[in-house]
Design an enzyme around this catalytic site. Structure first.
Site, PDB file in Angstrom:
ATOM      1  N   HIS A  32       7.126  20.266 -10.720  1.00  0.00           N
ATOM      2  CA  HIS A  32       6.613  20.990  -9.542  1.00  0.00           C
ATOM      3  C   HIS A  32       5.191  21.433  -9.858  1.00  0.00           C
ATOM      4  O   HIS A  32       4.978  22.428 -10.536  1.00  0.00           O
ATOM      5  CB  HIS A  32       7.484  22.206  -9.237  1.00  0.00           C
ATOM      6  CG  HIS A  32       7.104  22.911  -7.968  1.00  0.00           C
ATOM      7  ND1 HIS A  32       8.000  23.678  -7.262  1.00  0.00           N
ATOM      8  CD2 HIS A  32       5.936  22.987  -7.281  1.00  0.00           C
ATOM      9  CE1 HIS A  32       7.403  24.188  -6.193  1.00  0.00           C
ATOM     10  NE2 HIS A  32       6.144  23.787  -6.190  1.00  0.00           N
ATOM     11  N   HIS A  48       0.972  21.825  -8.360  1.00  0.00           N
ATOM     12  CA  HIS A  48      -0.089  21.767  -7.352  1.00  0.00           C
ATOM     13  C   HIS A  48      -1.401  21.407  -8.055  1.00  0.00           C
ATOM     14  O   HIS A  48      -1.832  22.117  -8.963  1.00  0.00           O
ATOM     15  CB  HIS A  48      -0.247  23.119  -6.651  1.00  0.00           C
ATOM     16  CG  HIS A  48       0.964  23.546  -5.891  1.00  0.00           C
ATOM     17  ND1 HIS A  48       1.161  23.246  -4.568  1.00  0.00           N
ATOM     18  CD2 HIS A  48       2.067  24.250  -6.284  1.00  0.00           C
ATOM     19  CE1 HIS A  48       2.324  23.744  -4.157  1.00  0.00           C
ATOM     20  NE2 HIS A  48       2.891  24.356  -5.194  1.00  0.00           N
ATOM     21  N   LYS A  87       9.146  16.860   0.349  1.00  0.00           N
ATOM     22  CA  LYS A  87       9.137  18.313   0.195  1.00  0.00           C
ATOM     23  C   LYS A  87       9.375  19.010   1.534  1.00  0.00           C
ATOM     24  O   LYS A  87       8.677  18.753   2.521  1.00  0.00           O
ATOM     25  CB  LYS A  87       7.795  18.776  -0.394  1.00  0.00           C
ATOM     26  CG  LYS A  87       7.690  20.285  -0.618  1.00  0.00           C
ATOM     27  CD  LYS A  87       8.682  20.774  -1.673  1.00  0.00           C
ATOM     28  CE  LYS A  87       8.606  22.287  -1.852  1.00  0.00           C
ATOM     29  NZ  LYS A  87       7.518  22.699  -2.751  1.00  0.00           N
ATOM     30  N   HIS A 135      11.557  24.363  -0.649  1.00  0.00           N
ATOM     31  CA  HIS A 135      11.068  25.736  -0.788  1.00  0.00           C
ATOM     32  C   HIS A 135      12.101  26.601  -0.078  1.00  0.00           C
ATOM     33  O   HIS A 135      12.133  26.675   1.157  1.00  0.00           O
ATOM     34  CB  HIS A 135       9.682  25.902  -0.156  1.00  0.00           C
ATOM     35  CG  HIS A 135       9.125  27.282  -0.308  1.00  0.00           C
ATOM     36  ND1 HIS A 135       8.060  27.571  -1.132  1.00  0.00           N
ATOM     37  CD2 HIS A 135       9.497  28.468   0.247  1.00  0.00           C
ATOM     38  CE1 HIS A 135       7.795  28.867  -1.074  1.00  0.00           C
ATOM     39  NE2 HIS A 135       8.663  29.443  -0.239  1.00  0.00           N
ATOM     40  N   HIS A 157      11.590  26.411  -7.719  1.00  0.00           N
ATOM     41  CA  HIS A 157      11.239  27.761  -8.185  1.00  0.00           C
ATOM     42  C   HIS A 157      12.285  28.809  -7.829  1.00  0.00           C
ATOM     43  O   HIS A 157      12.016  29.770  -7.094  1.00  0.00           O
ATOM     44  CB  HIS A 157       9.859  28.195  -7.696  1.00  0.00           C
ATOM     45  CG  HIS A 157       9.539  27.876  -6.251  1.00  0.00           C
ATOM     46  ND1 HIS A 157      10.403  28.117  -5.198  1.00  0.00           N
ATOM     47  CD2 HIS A 157       8.431  27.340  -5.689  1.00  0.00           C
ATOM     48  CE1 HIS A 157       9.837  27.749  -4.069  1.00  0.00           C
ATOM     49  NE2 HIS A 157       8.637  27.287  -4.339  1.00  0.00           N
ATOM     50  N   ASP A 194       5.257  25.140 -10.888  1.00  0.00           N
ATOM     51  CA  ASP A 194       4.678  25.610  -9.629  1.00  0.00           C
ATOM     52  C   ASP A 194       3.275  26.148  -9.866  1.00  0.00           C
ATOM     53  O   ASP A 194       2.801  27.055  -9.163  1.00  0.00           O
ATOM     54  CB  ASP A 194       5.549  26.680  -8.964  1.00  0.00           C
ATOM     55  CG  ASP A 194       5.131  26.985  -7.521  1.00  0.00           C
ATOM     56  OD1 ASP A 194       4.493  26.122  -6.904  1.00  0.00           O
ATOM     57  OD2 ASP A 194       5.438  28.082  -7.029  1.00  0.00           O
TER      58      ASP A 194
END
Length: 378
Positions: free
Chosen positions: A43, A45, A129, A167, A205, A279
């Site tokens: 995970h 970004h 996602k 999420h 997460h 994350d």
């Protein structure tokens, strides 16, 4: 201050690894080294533009692969966009890097089942996602009605063996922010798993005891969870100690200590349903330290050091390698990495920030001294 907010304790006992645990190796002048199969980040970004160029090397140095989040502006909604984003990442990598970005698509109310077929055929898209609309950064184009508008896509994902990454928070403003994960599980995730039992789901997460219990109640290999360093080390007090702490603000927000302890217990007892997902979410300092600061913690440079801290404090270093390097690829049906990385018991100080052309990024635990340092092995 809770125990795990302290820096790593000196003299922690080392537990020898089992068959697949980390292997201790001797290095002159170093108390202890661990040799681990190179980890992956499930995970991550990376953003785009200048920010991508500033952060990608931190992940590439430590991780073999990473699941790349699609919440750009505009979001990565098509396979063609995912392929183009992947090319941008590859161009930004350091020379001779073998880091592999694993791409994802951003689920919307209007996605076609045919896009899932294209994604599977592409060979570069590995998951889809789900962002409930308004749940987090750049989620305004996310899903408003999962069962009413996305069911044909989800059914095609089952056929294509394409995991859904979730999420897990409801976005109703009437629901307390600390209760949104539990309500999402009860009203959306549990019904989804019951309706489509063959759909592979990763609850991203996880932050609560409720999430731990839900994942563990599901069939191994069908539902799993990623766990961040911040949700293992910090509770919601960390948002306010010494004044408001914007660099500890993330979504899902940090929870009570009882929830942090439940997550630590789940990962350090060796469950195969939990694996590393940082994350890591970089934002420029000015957008974190402003009246309406962005959610996200930049952890890529320190993540492995922090995970090692958690497992050492729990007396579970023998479980670390499975969490960092085995459980993720096994769930995704991908081969484990064959290269190694070294974690040395050697103090190092986290930089206060990382500068780039447009500003600077403040990492998790900025300015603090950590006791595990990762490096590649020859």
């Amino acid at each position: 201050m809770i125990k795990t907010l302290n820096l790593p304790c000196k003299g922690s006992k080392f537990f020898l690894g089992k068959a697949e645990g980390p292997r201790p190796i001797k290095t002159k002048g170093v108390k202890m080294d661990l040799s681990l199969t190179r980890p992956d980040d499930w995970h991550l970004h990376l953003r785009d533009g200048d920010l991508l160029g500033a952060v990608v090397s931190h992940s590439a140095h430590h991780f073999g692969r990473a699941i790349i989040m699609p919440n750009l502006k505009p979001p990565v909604m098509t396979t063609a966009a995912a392929v183009a984003y992947r090319e941008s990442i590859l161009k930004a990598l350091p020379e001779n890097s073998d880091f592999t970005p694993l791409m994802t698509l951003y689920l919307t109310d209007h996605m076609s089942p045919n896009e899932i077929k294209l994604a599977r055929r592409s060979g570069v898209v590995f998951a889809v996602k789900l962002y409930p609309a308004g749940a987090t950064t750049n989620s305004q184009d996310g899903v408003t009605d999962l069962f009413g508008k996305c069911l044909p896509v989800l059914e095609e994902m089952v056929e294509q063996n394409m995991p859904l990454l979730v999420h897990g928070e409801v976005t109703d403003p009437e629901v307390d922010i600390f209760d949104r994960e539990k309500l999402f599980i009860d009203t959306i995730l549990r019904p989804l798993v019951q309706k489509l039992p063959r759909l592979k789901v990763v609850m991203e997460h996880v932050t609560t005891l409720d999430a731990v219990r839900f994942v563990e109640s599901c069939i191994e290999g069908s539902v799993a969870a990623t766990v961040t360093p911040q949700h293992l080390l910090l509770n919601r007090n960390s948002l306010f100690q010494g004044g408001l702490q914007p660099h500890n603000y993330c979504l899902p927000v940090l929870k009570r200590e009882i929830h942090r302890q439940a997550i630590v217990s789940a990962v350090t007892r060796g469950s195969k349903q939990f694996f590393l997902g940082t994350d890591s979410a970089p934002h420029e300092r000015r957008w974190k330290e402003c009246p309406c600061g962005c959610a996200g913690i930049y952890s890529s440079p320190v993540a492995l050091s922090l995970y090692a801290m958690v497992f050492e404090q729990a007396g579970a270093l023998d479980k670390l390698e499975a969490f960092t390097s085995f459980n993720g690829p096994d769930f995704y049906g991908l081969p484990r990495n064959t290269s190694k990385i070294r974690l040395s018991k050697a103090q190092w100080r986290v930089p206060e920030s990382y500068a780039f052309e447009s500003g600077e990024i403040v990492p998790m635990f900025a300015g603090q001294t950590l006791e595990w340092r990762p490096s590649t092995m020859d």
